[in-house]
Design an enzyme around this catalytic site. Sequence first.
Site, mmCIF file in Angstrom:
data_model
loop_
_atom_site.group_PDB
_atom_site.id
_atom_site.type_symbol
_atom_site.label_atom_id
_atom_site.label_comp_id
_atom_site.label_asym_id
_atom_site.label_seq_id
_atom_site.Cartn_x
_atom_site.Cartn_y
_atom_site.Cartn_z
ATOM 1 N N SER A 1 0.953 -1.231 0.017
ATOM 2 C CA SER A 1 0.067 -0.030 0.062
ATOM 3 C C SER A 1 0.835 1.302 -0.025
ATOM 4 C CB SER A 1 -1.032 -0.036 1.218
ATOM 5 O OG SER A 1 -1.907 1.041 1.193
ATOM 6 N N HIS B 1 -2.565 -0.997 -3.287
ATOM 7 C CA HIS B 1 -3.587 -0.003 -3.170
ATOM 8 C C HIS B 1 -3.733 0.960 -3.724
ATOM 9 C CE1 HIS B 1 -4.699 -1.675 1.338
ATOM 10 N NE2 HIS B 1 -5.103 -2.629 0.506
ATOM 11 N N ASP C 1 -4.726 -4.365 5.714
ATOM 12 C CA ASP C 1 -5.128 -5.406 4.562
ATOM 13 C C ASP C 1 -3.971 -6.293 4.361
ATOM 14 O OD1 ASP C 1 -6.708 -6.410 2.346
ATOM 15 O OD2 ASP C 1 -5.846 -5.034 0.971
#
Length: 192
Positions: free
Chosen positions: A10, A37, A130
Amino acid sequence: MIKLIAIGASFGGLDAIRTLLFNLPPENMVPVIVTLHIGQHSISHFIGRLNRESRFFIREAADKMKLKKQSVYFAPPDYHLLVENDQSITLSLDEKVNYSRPSIDVMFQSAAWSQGPGVIGVLLTGANQDGALGLKTISQNGGFTIVQDPTTAVSRIMPQSAINLFKPDSILPLENIAEKIVGLIGNQHCKL
């Protein structure tokens, strides 16, 4: 036998993924899938730059695409990337997971469930949780798990979340992850 490498990142992930890919030799390399992401933002410029600079064939994943060796597949903007038993890709518009679509957890879990112990899961820098649960799923299905050392990450939240959830097989600085992957793959030959 290792059949697939799954990478999630991310915040700070563009540079981390680039570094990792540039340290992996394409010879005999199994397919690589990546969830970064990006929300609804295009990554075509980033993929184009990687293709010009790297020795892999790098592309945005498409629905029903078959995974091939020496290739890297990025989850497209706003789609979850899933791996099927026959090593094809399915794209999904299902609900966001951990506020993200594409979601690293979704990719990791589908890779674990479809490829079992043939997966190496790699979780890099990121600013939310995540990927932690999905990486644990890879471990529970016999795959090998690698987490970037949080002290070397641009954002330590994502790798630290995995470490807090379970005991990954390796916790390494970014610059040592490729060497570990190469060692795990060894001289095996991918049959894709």
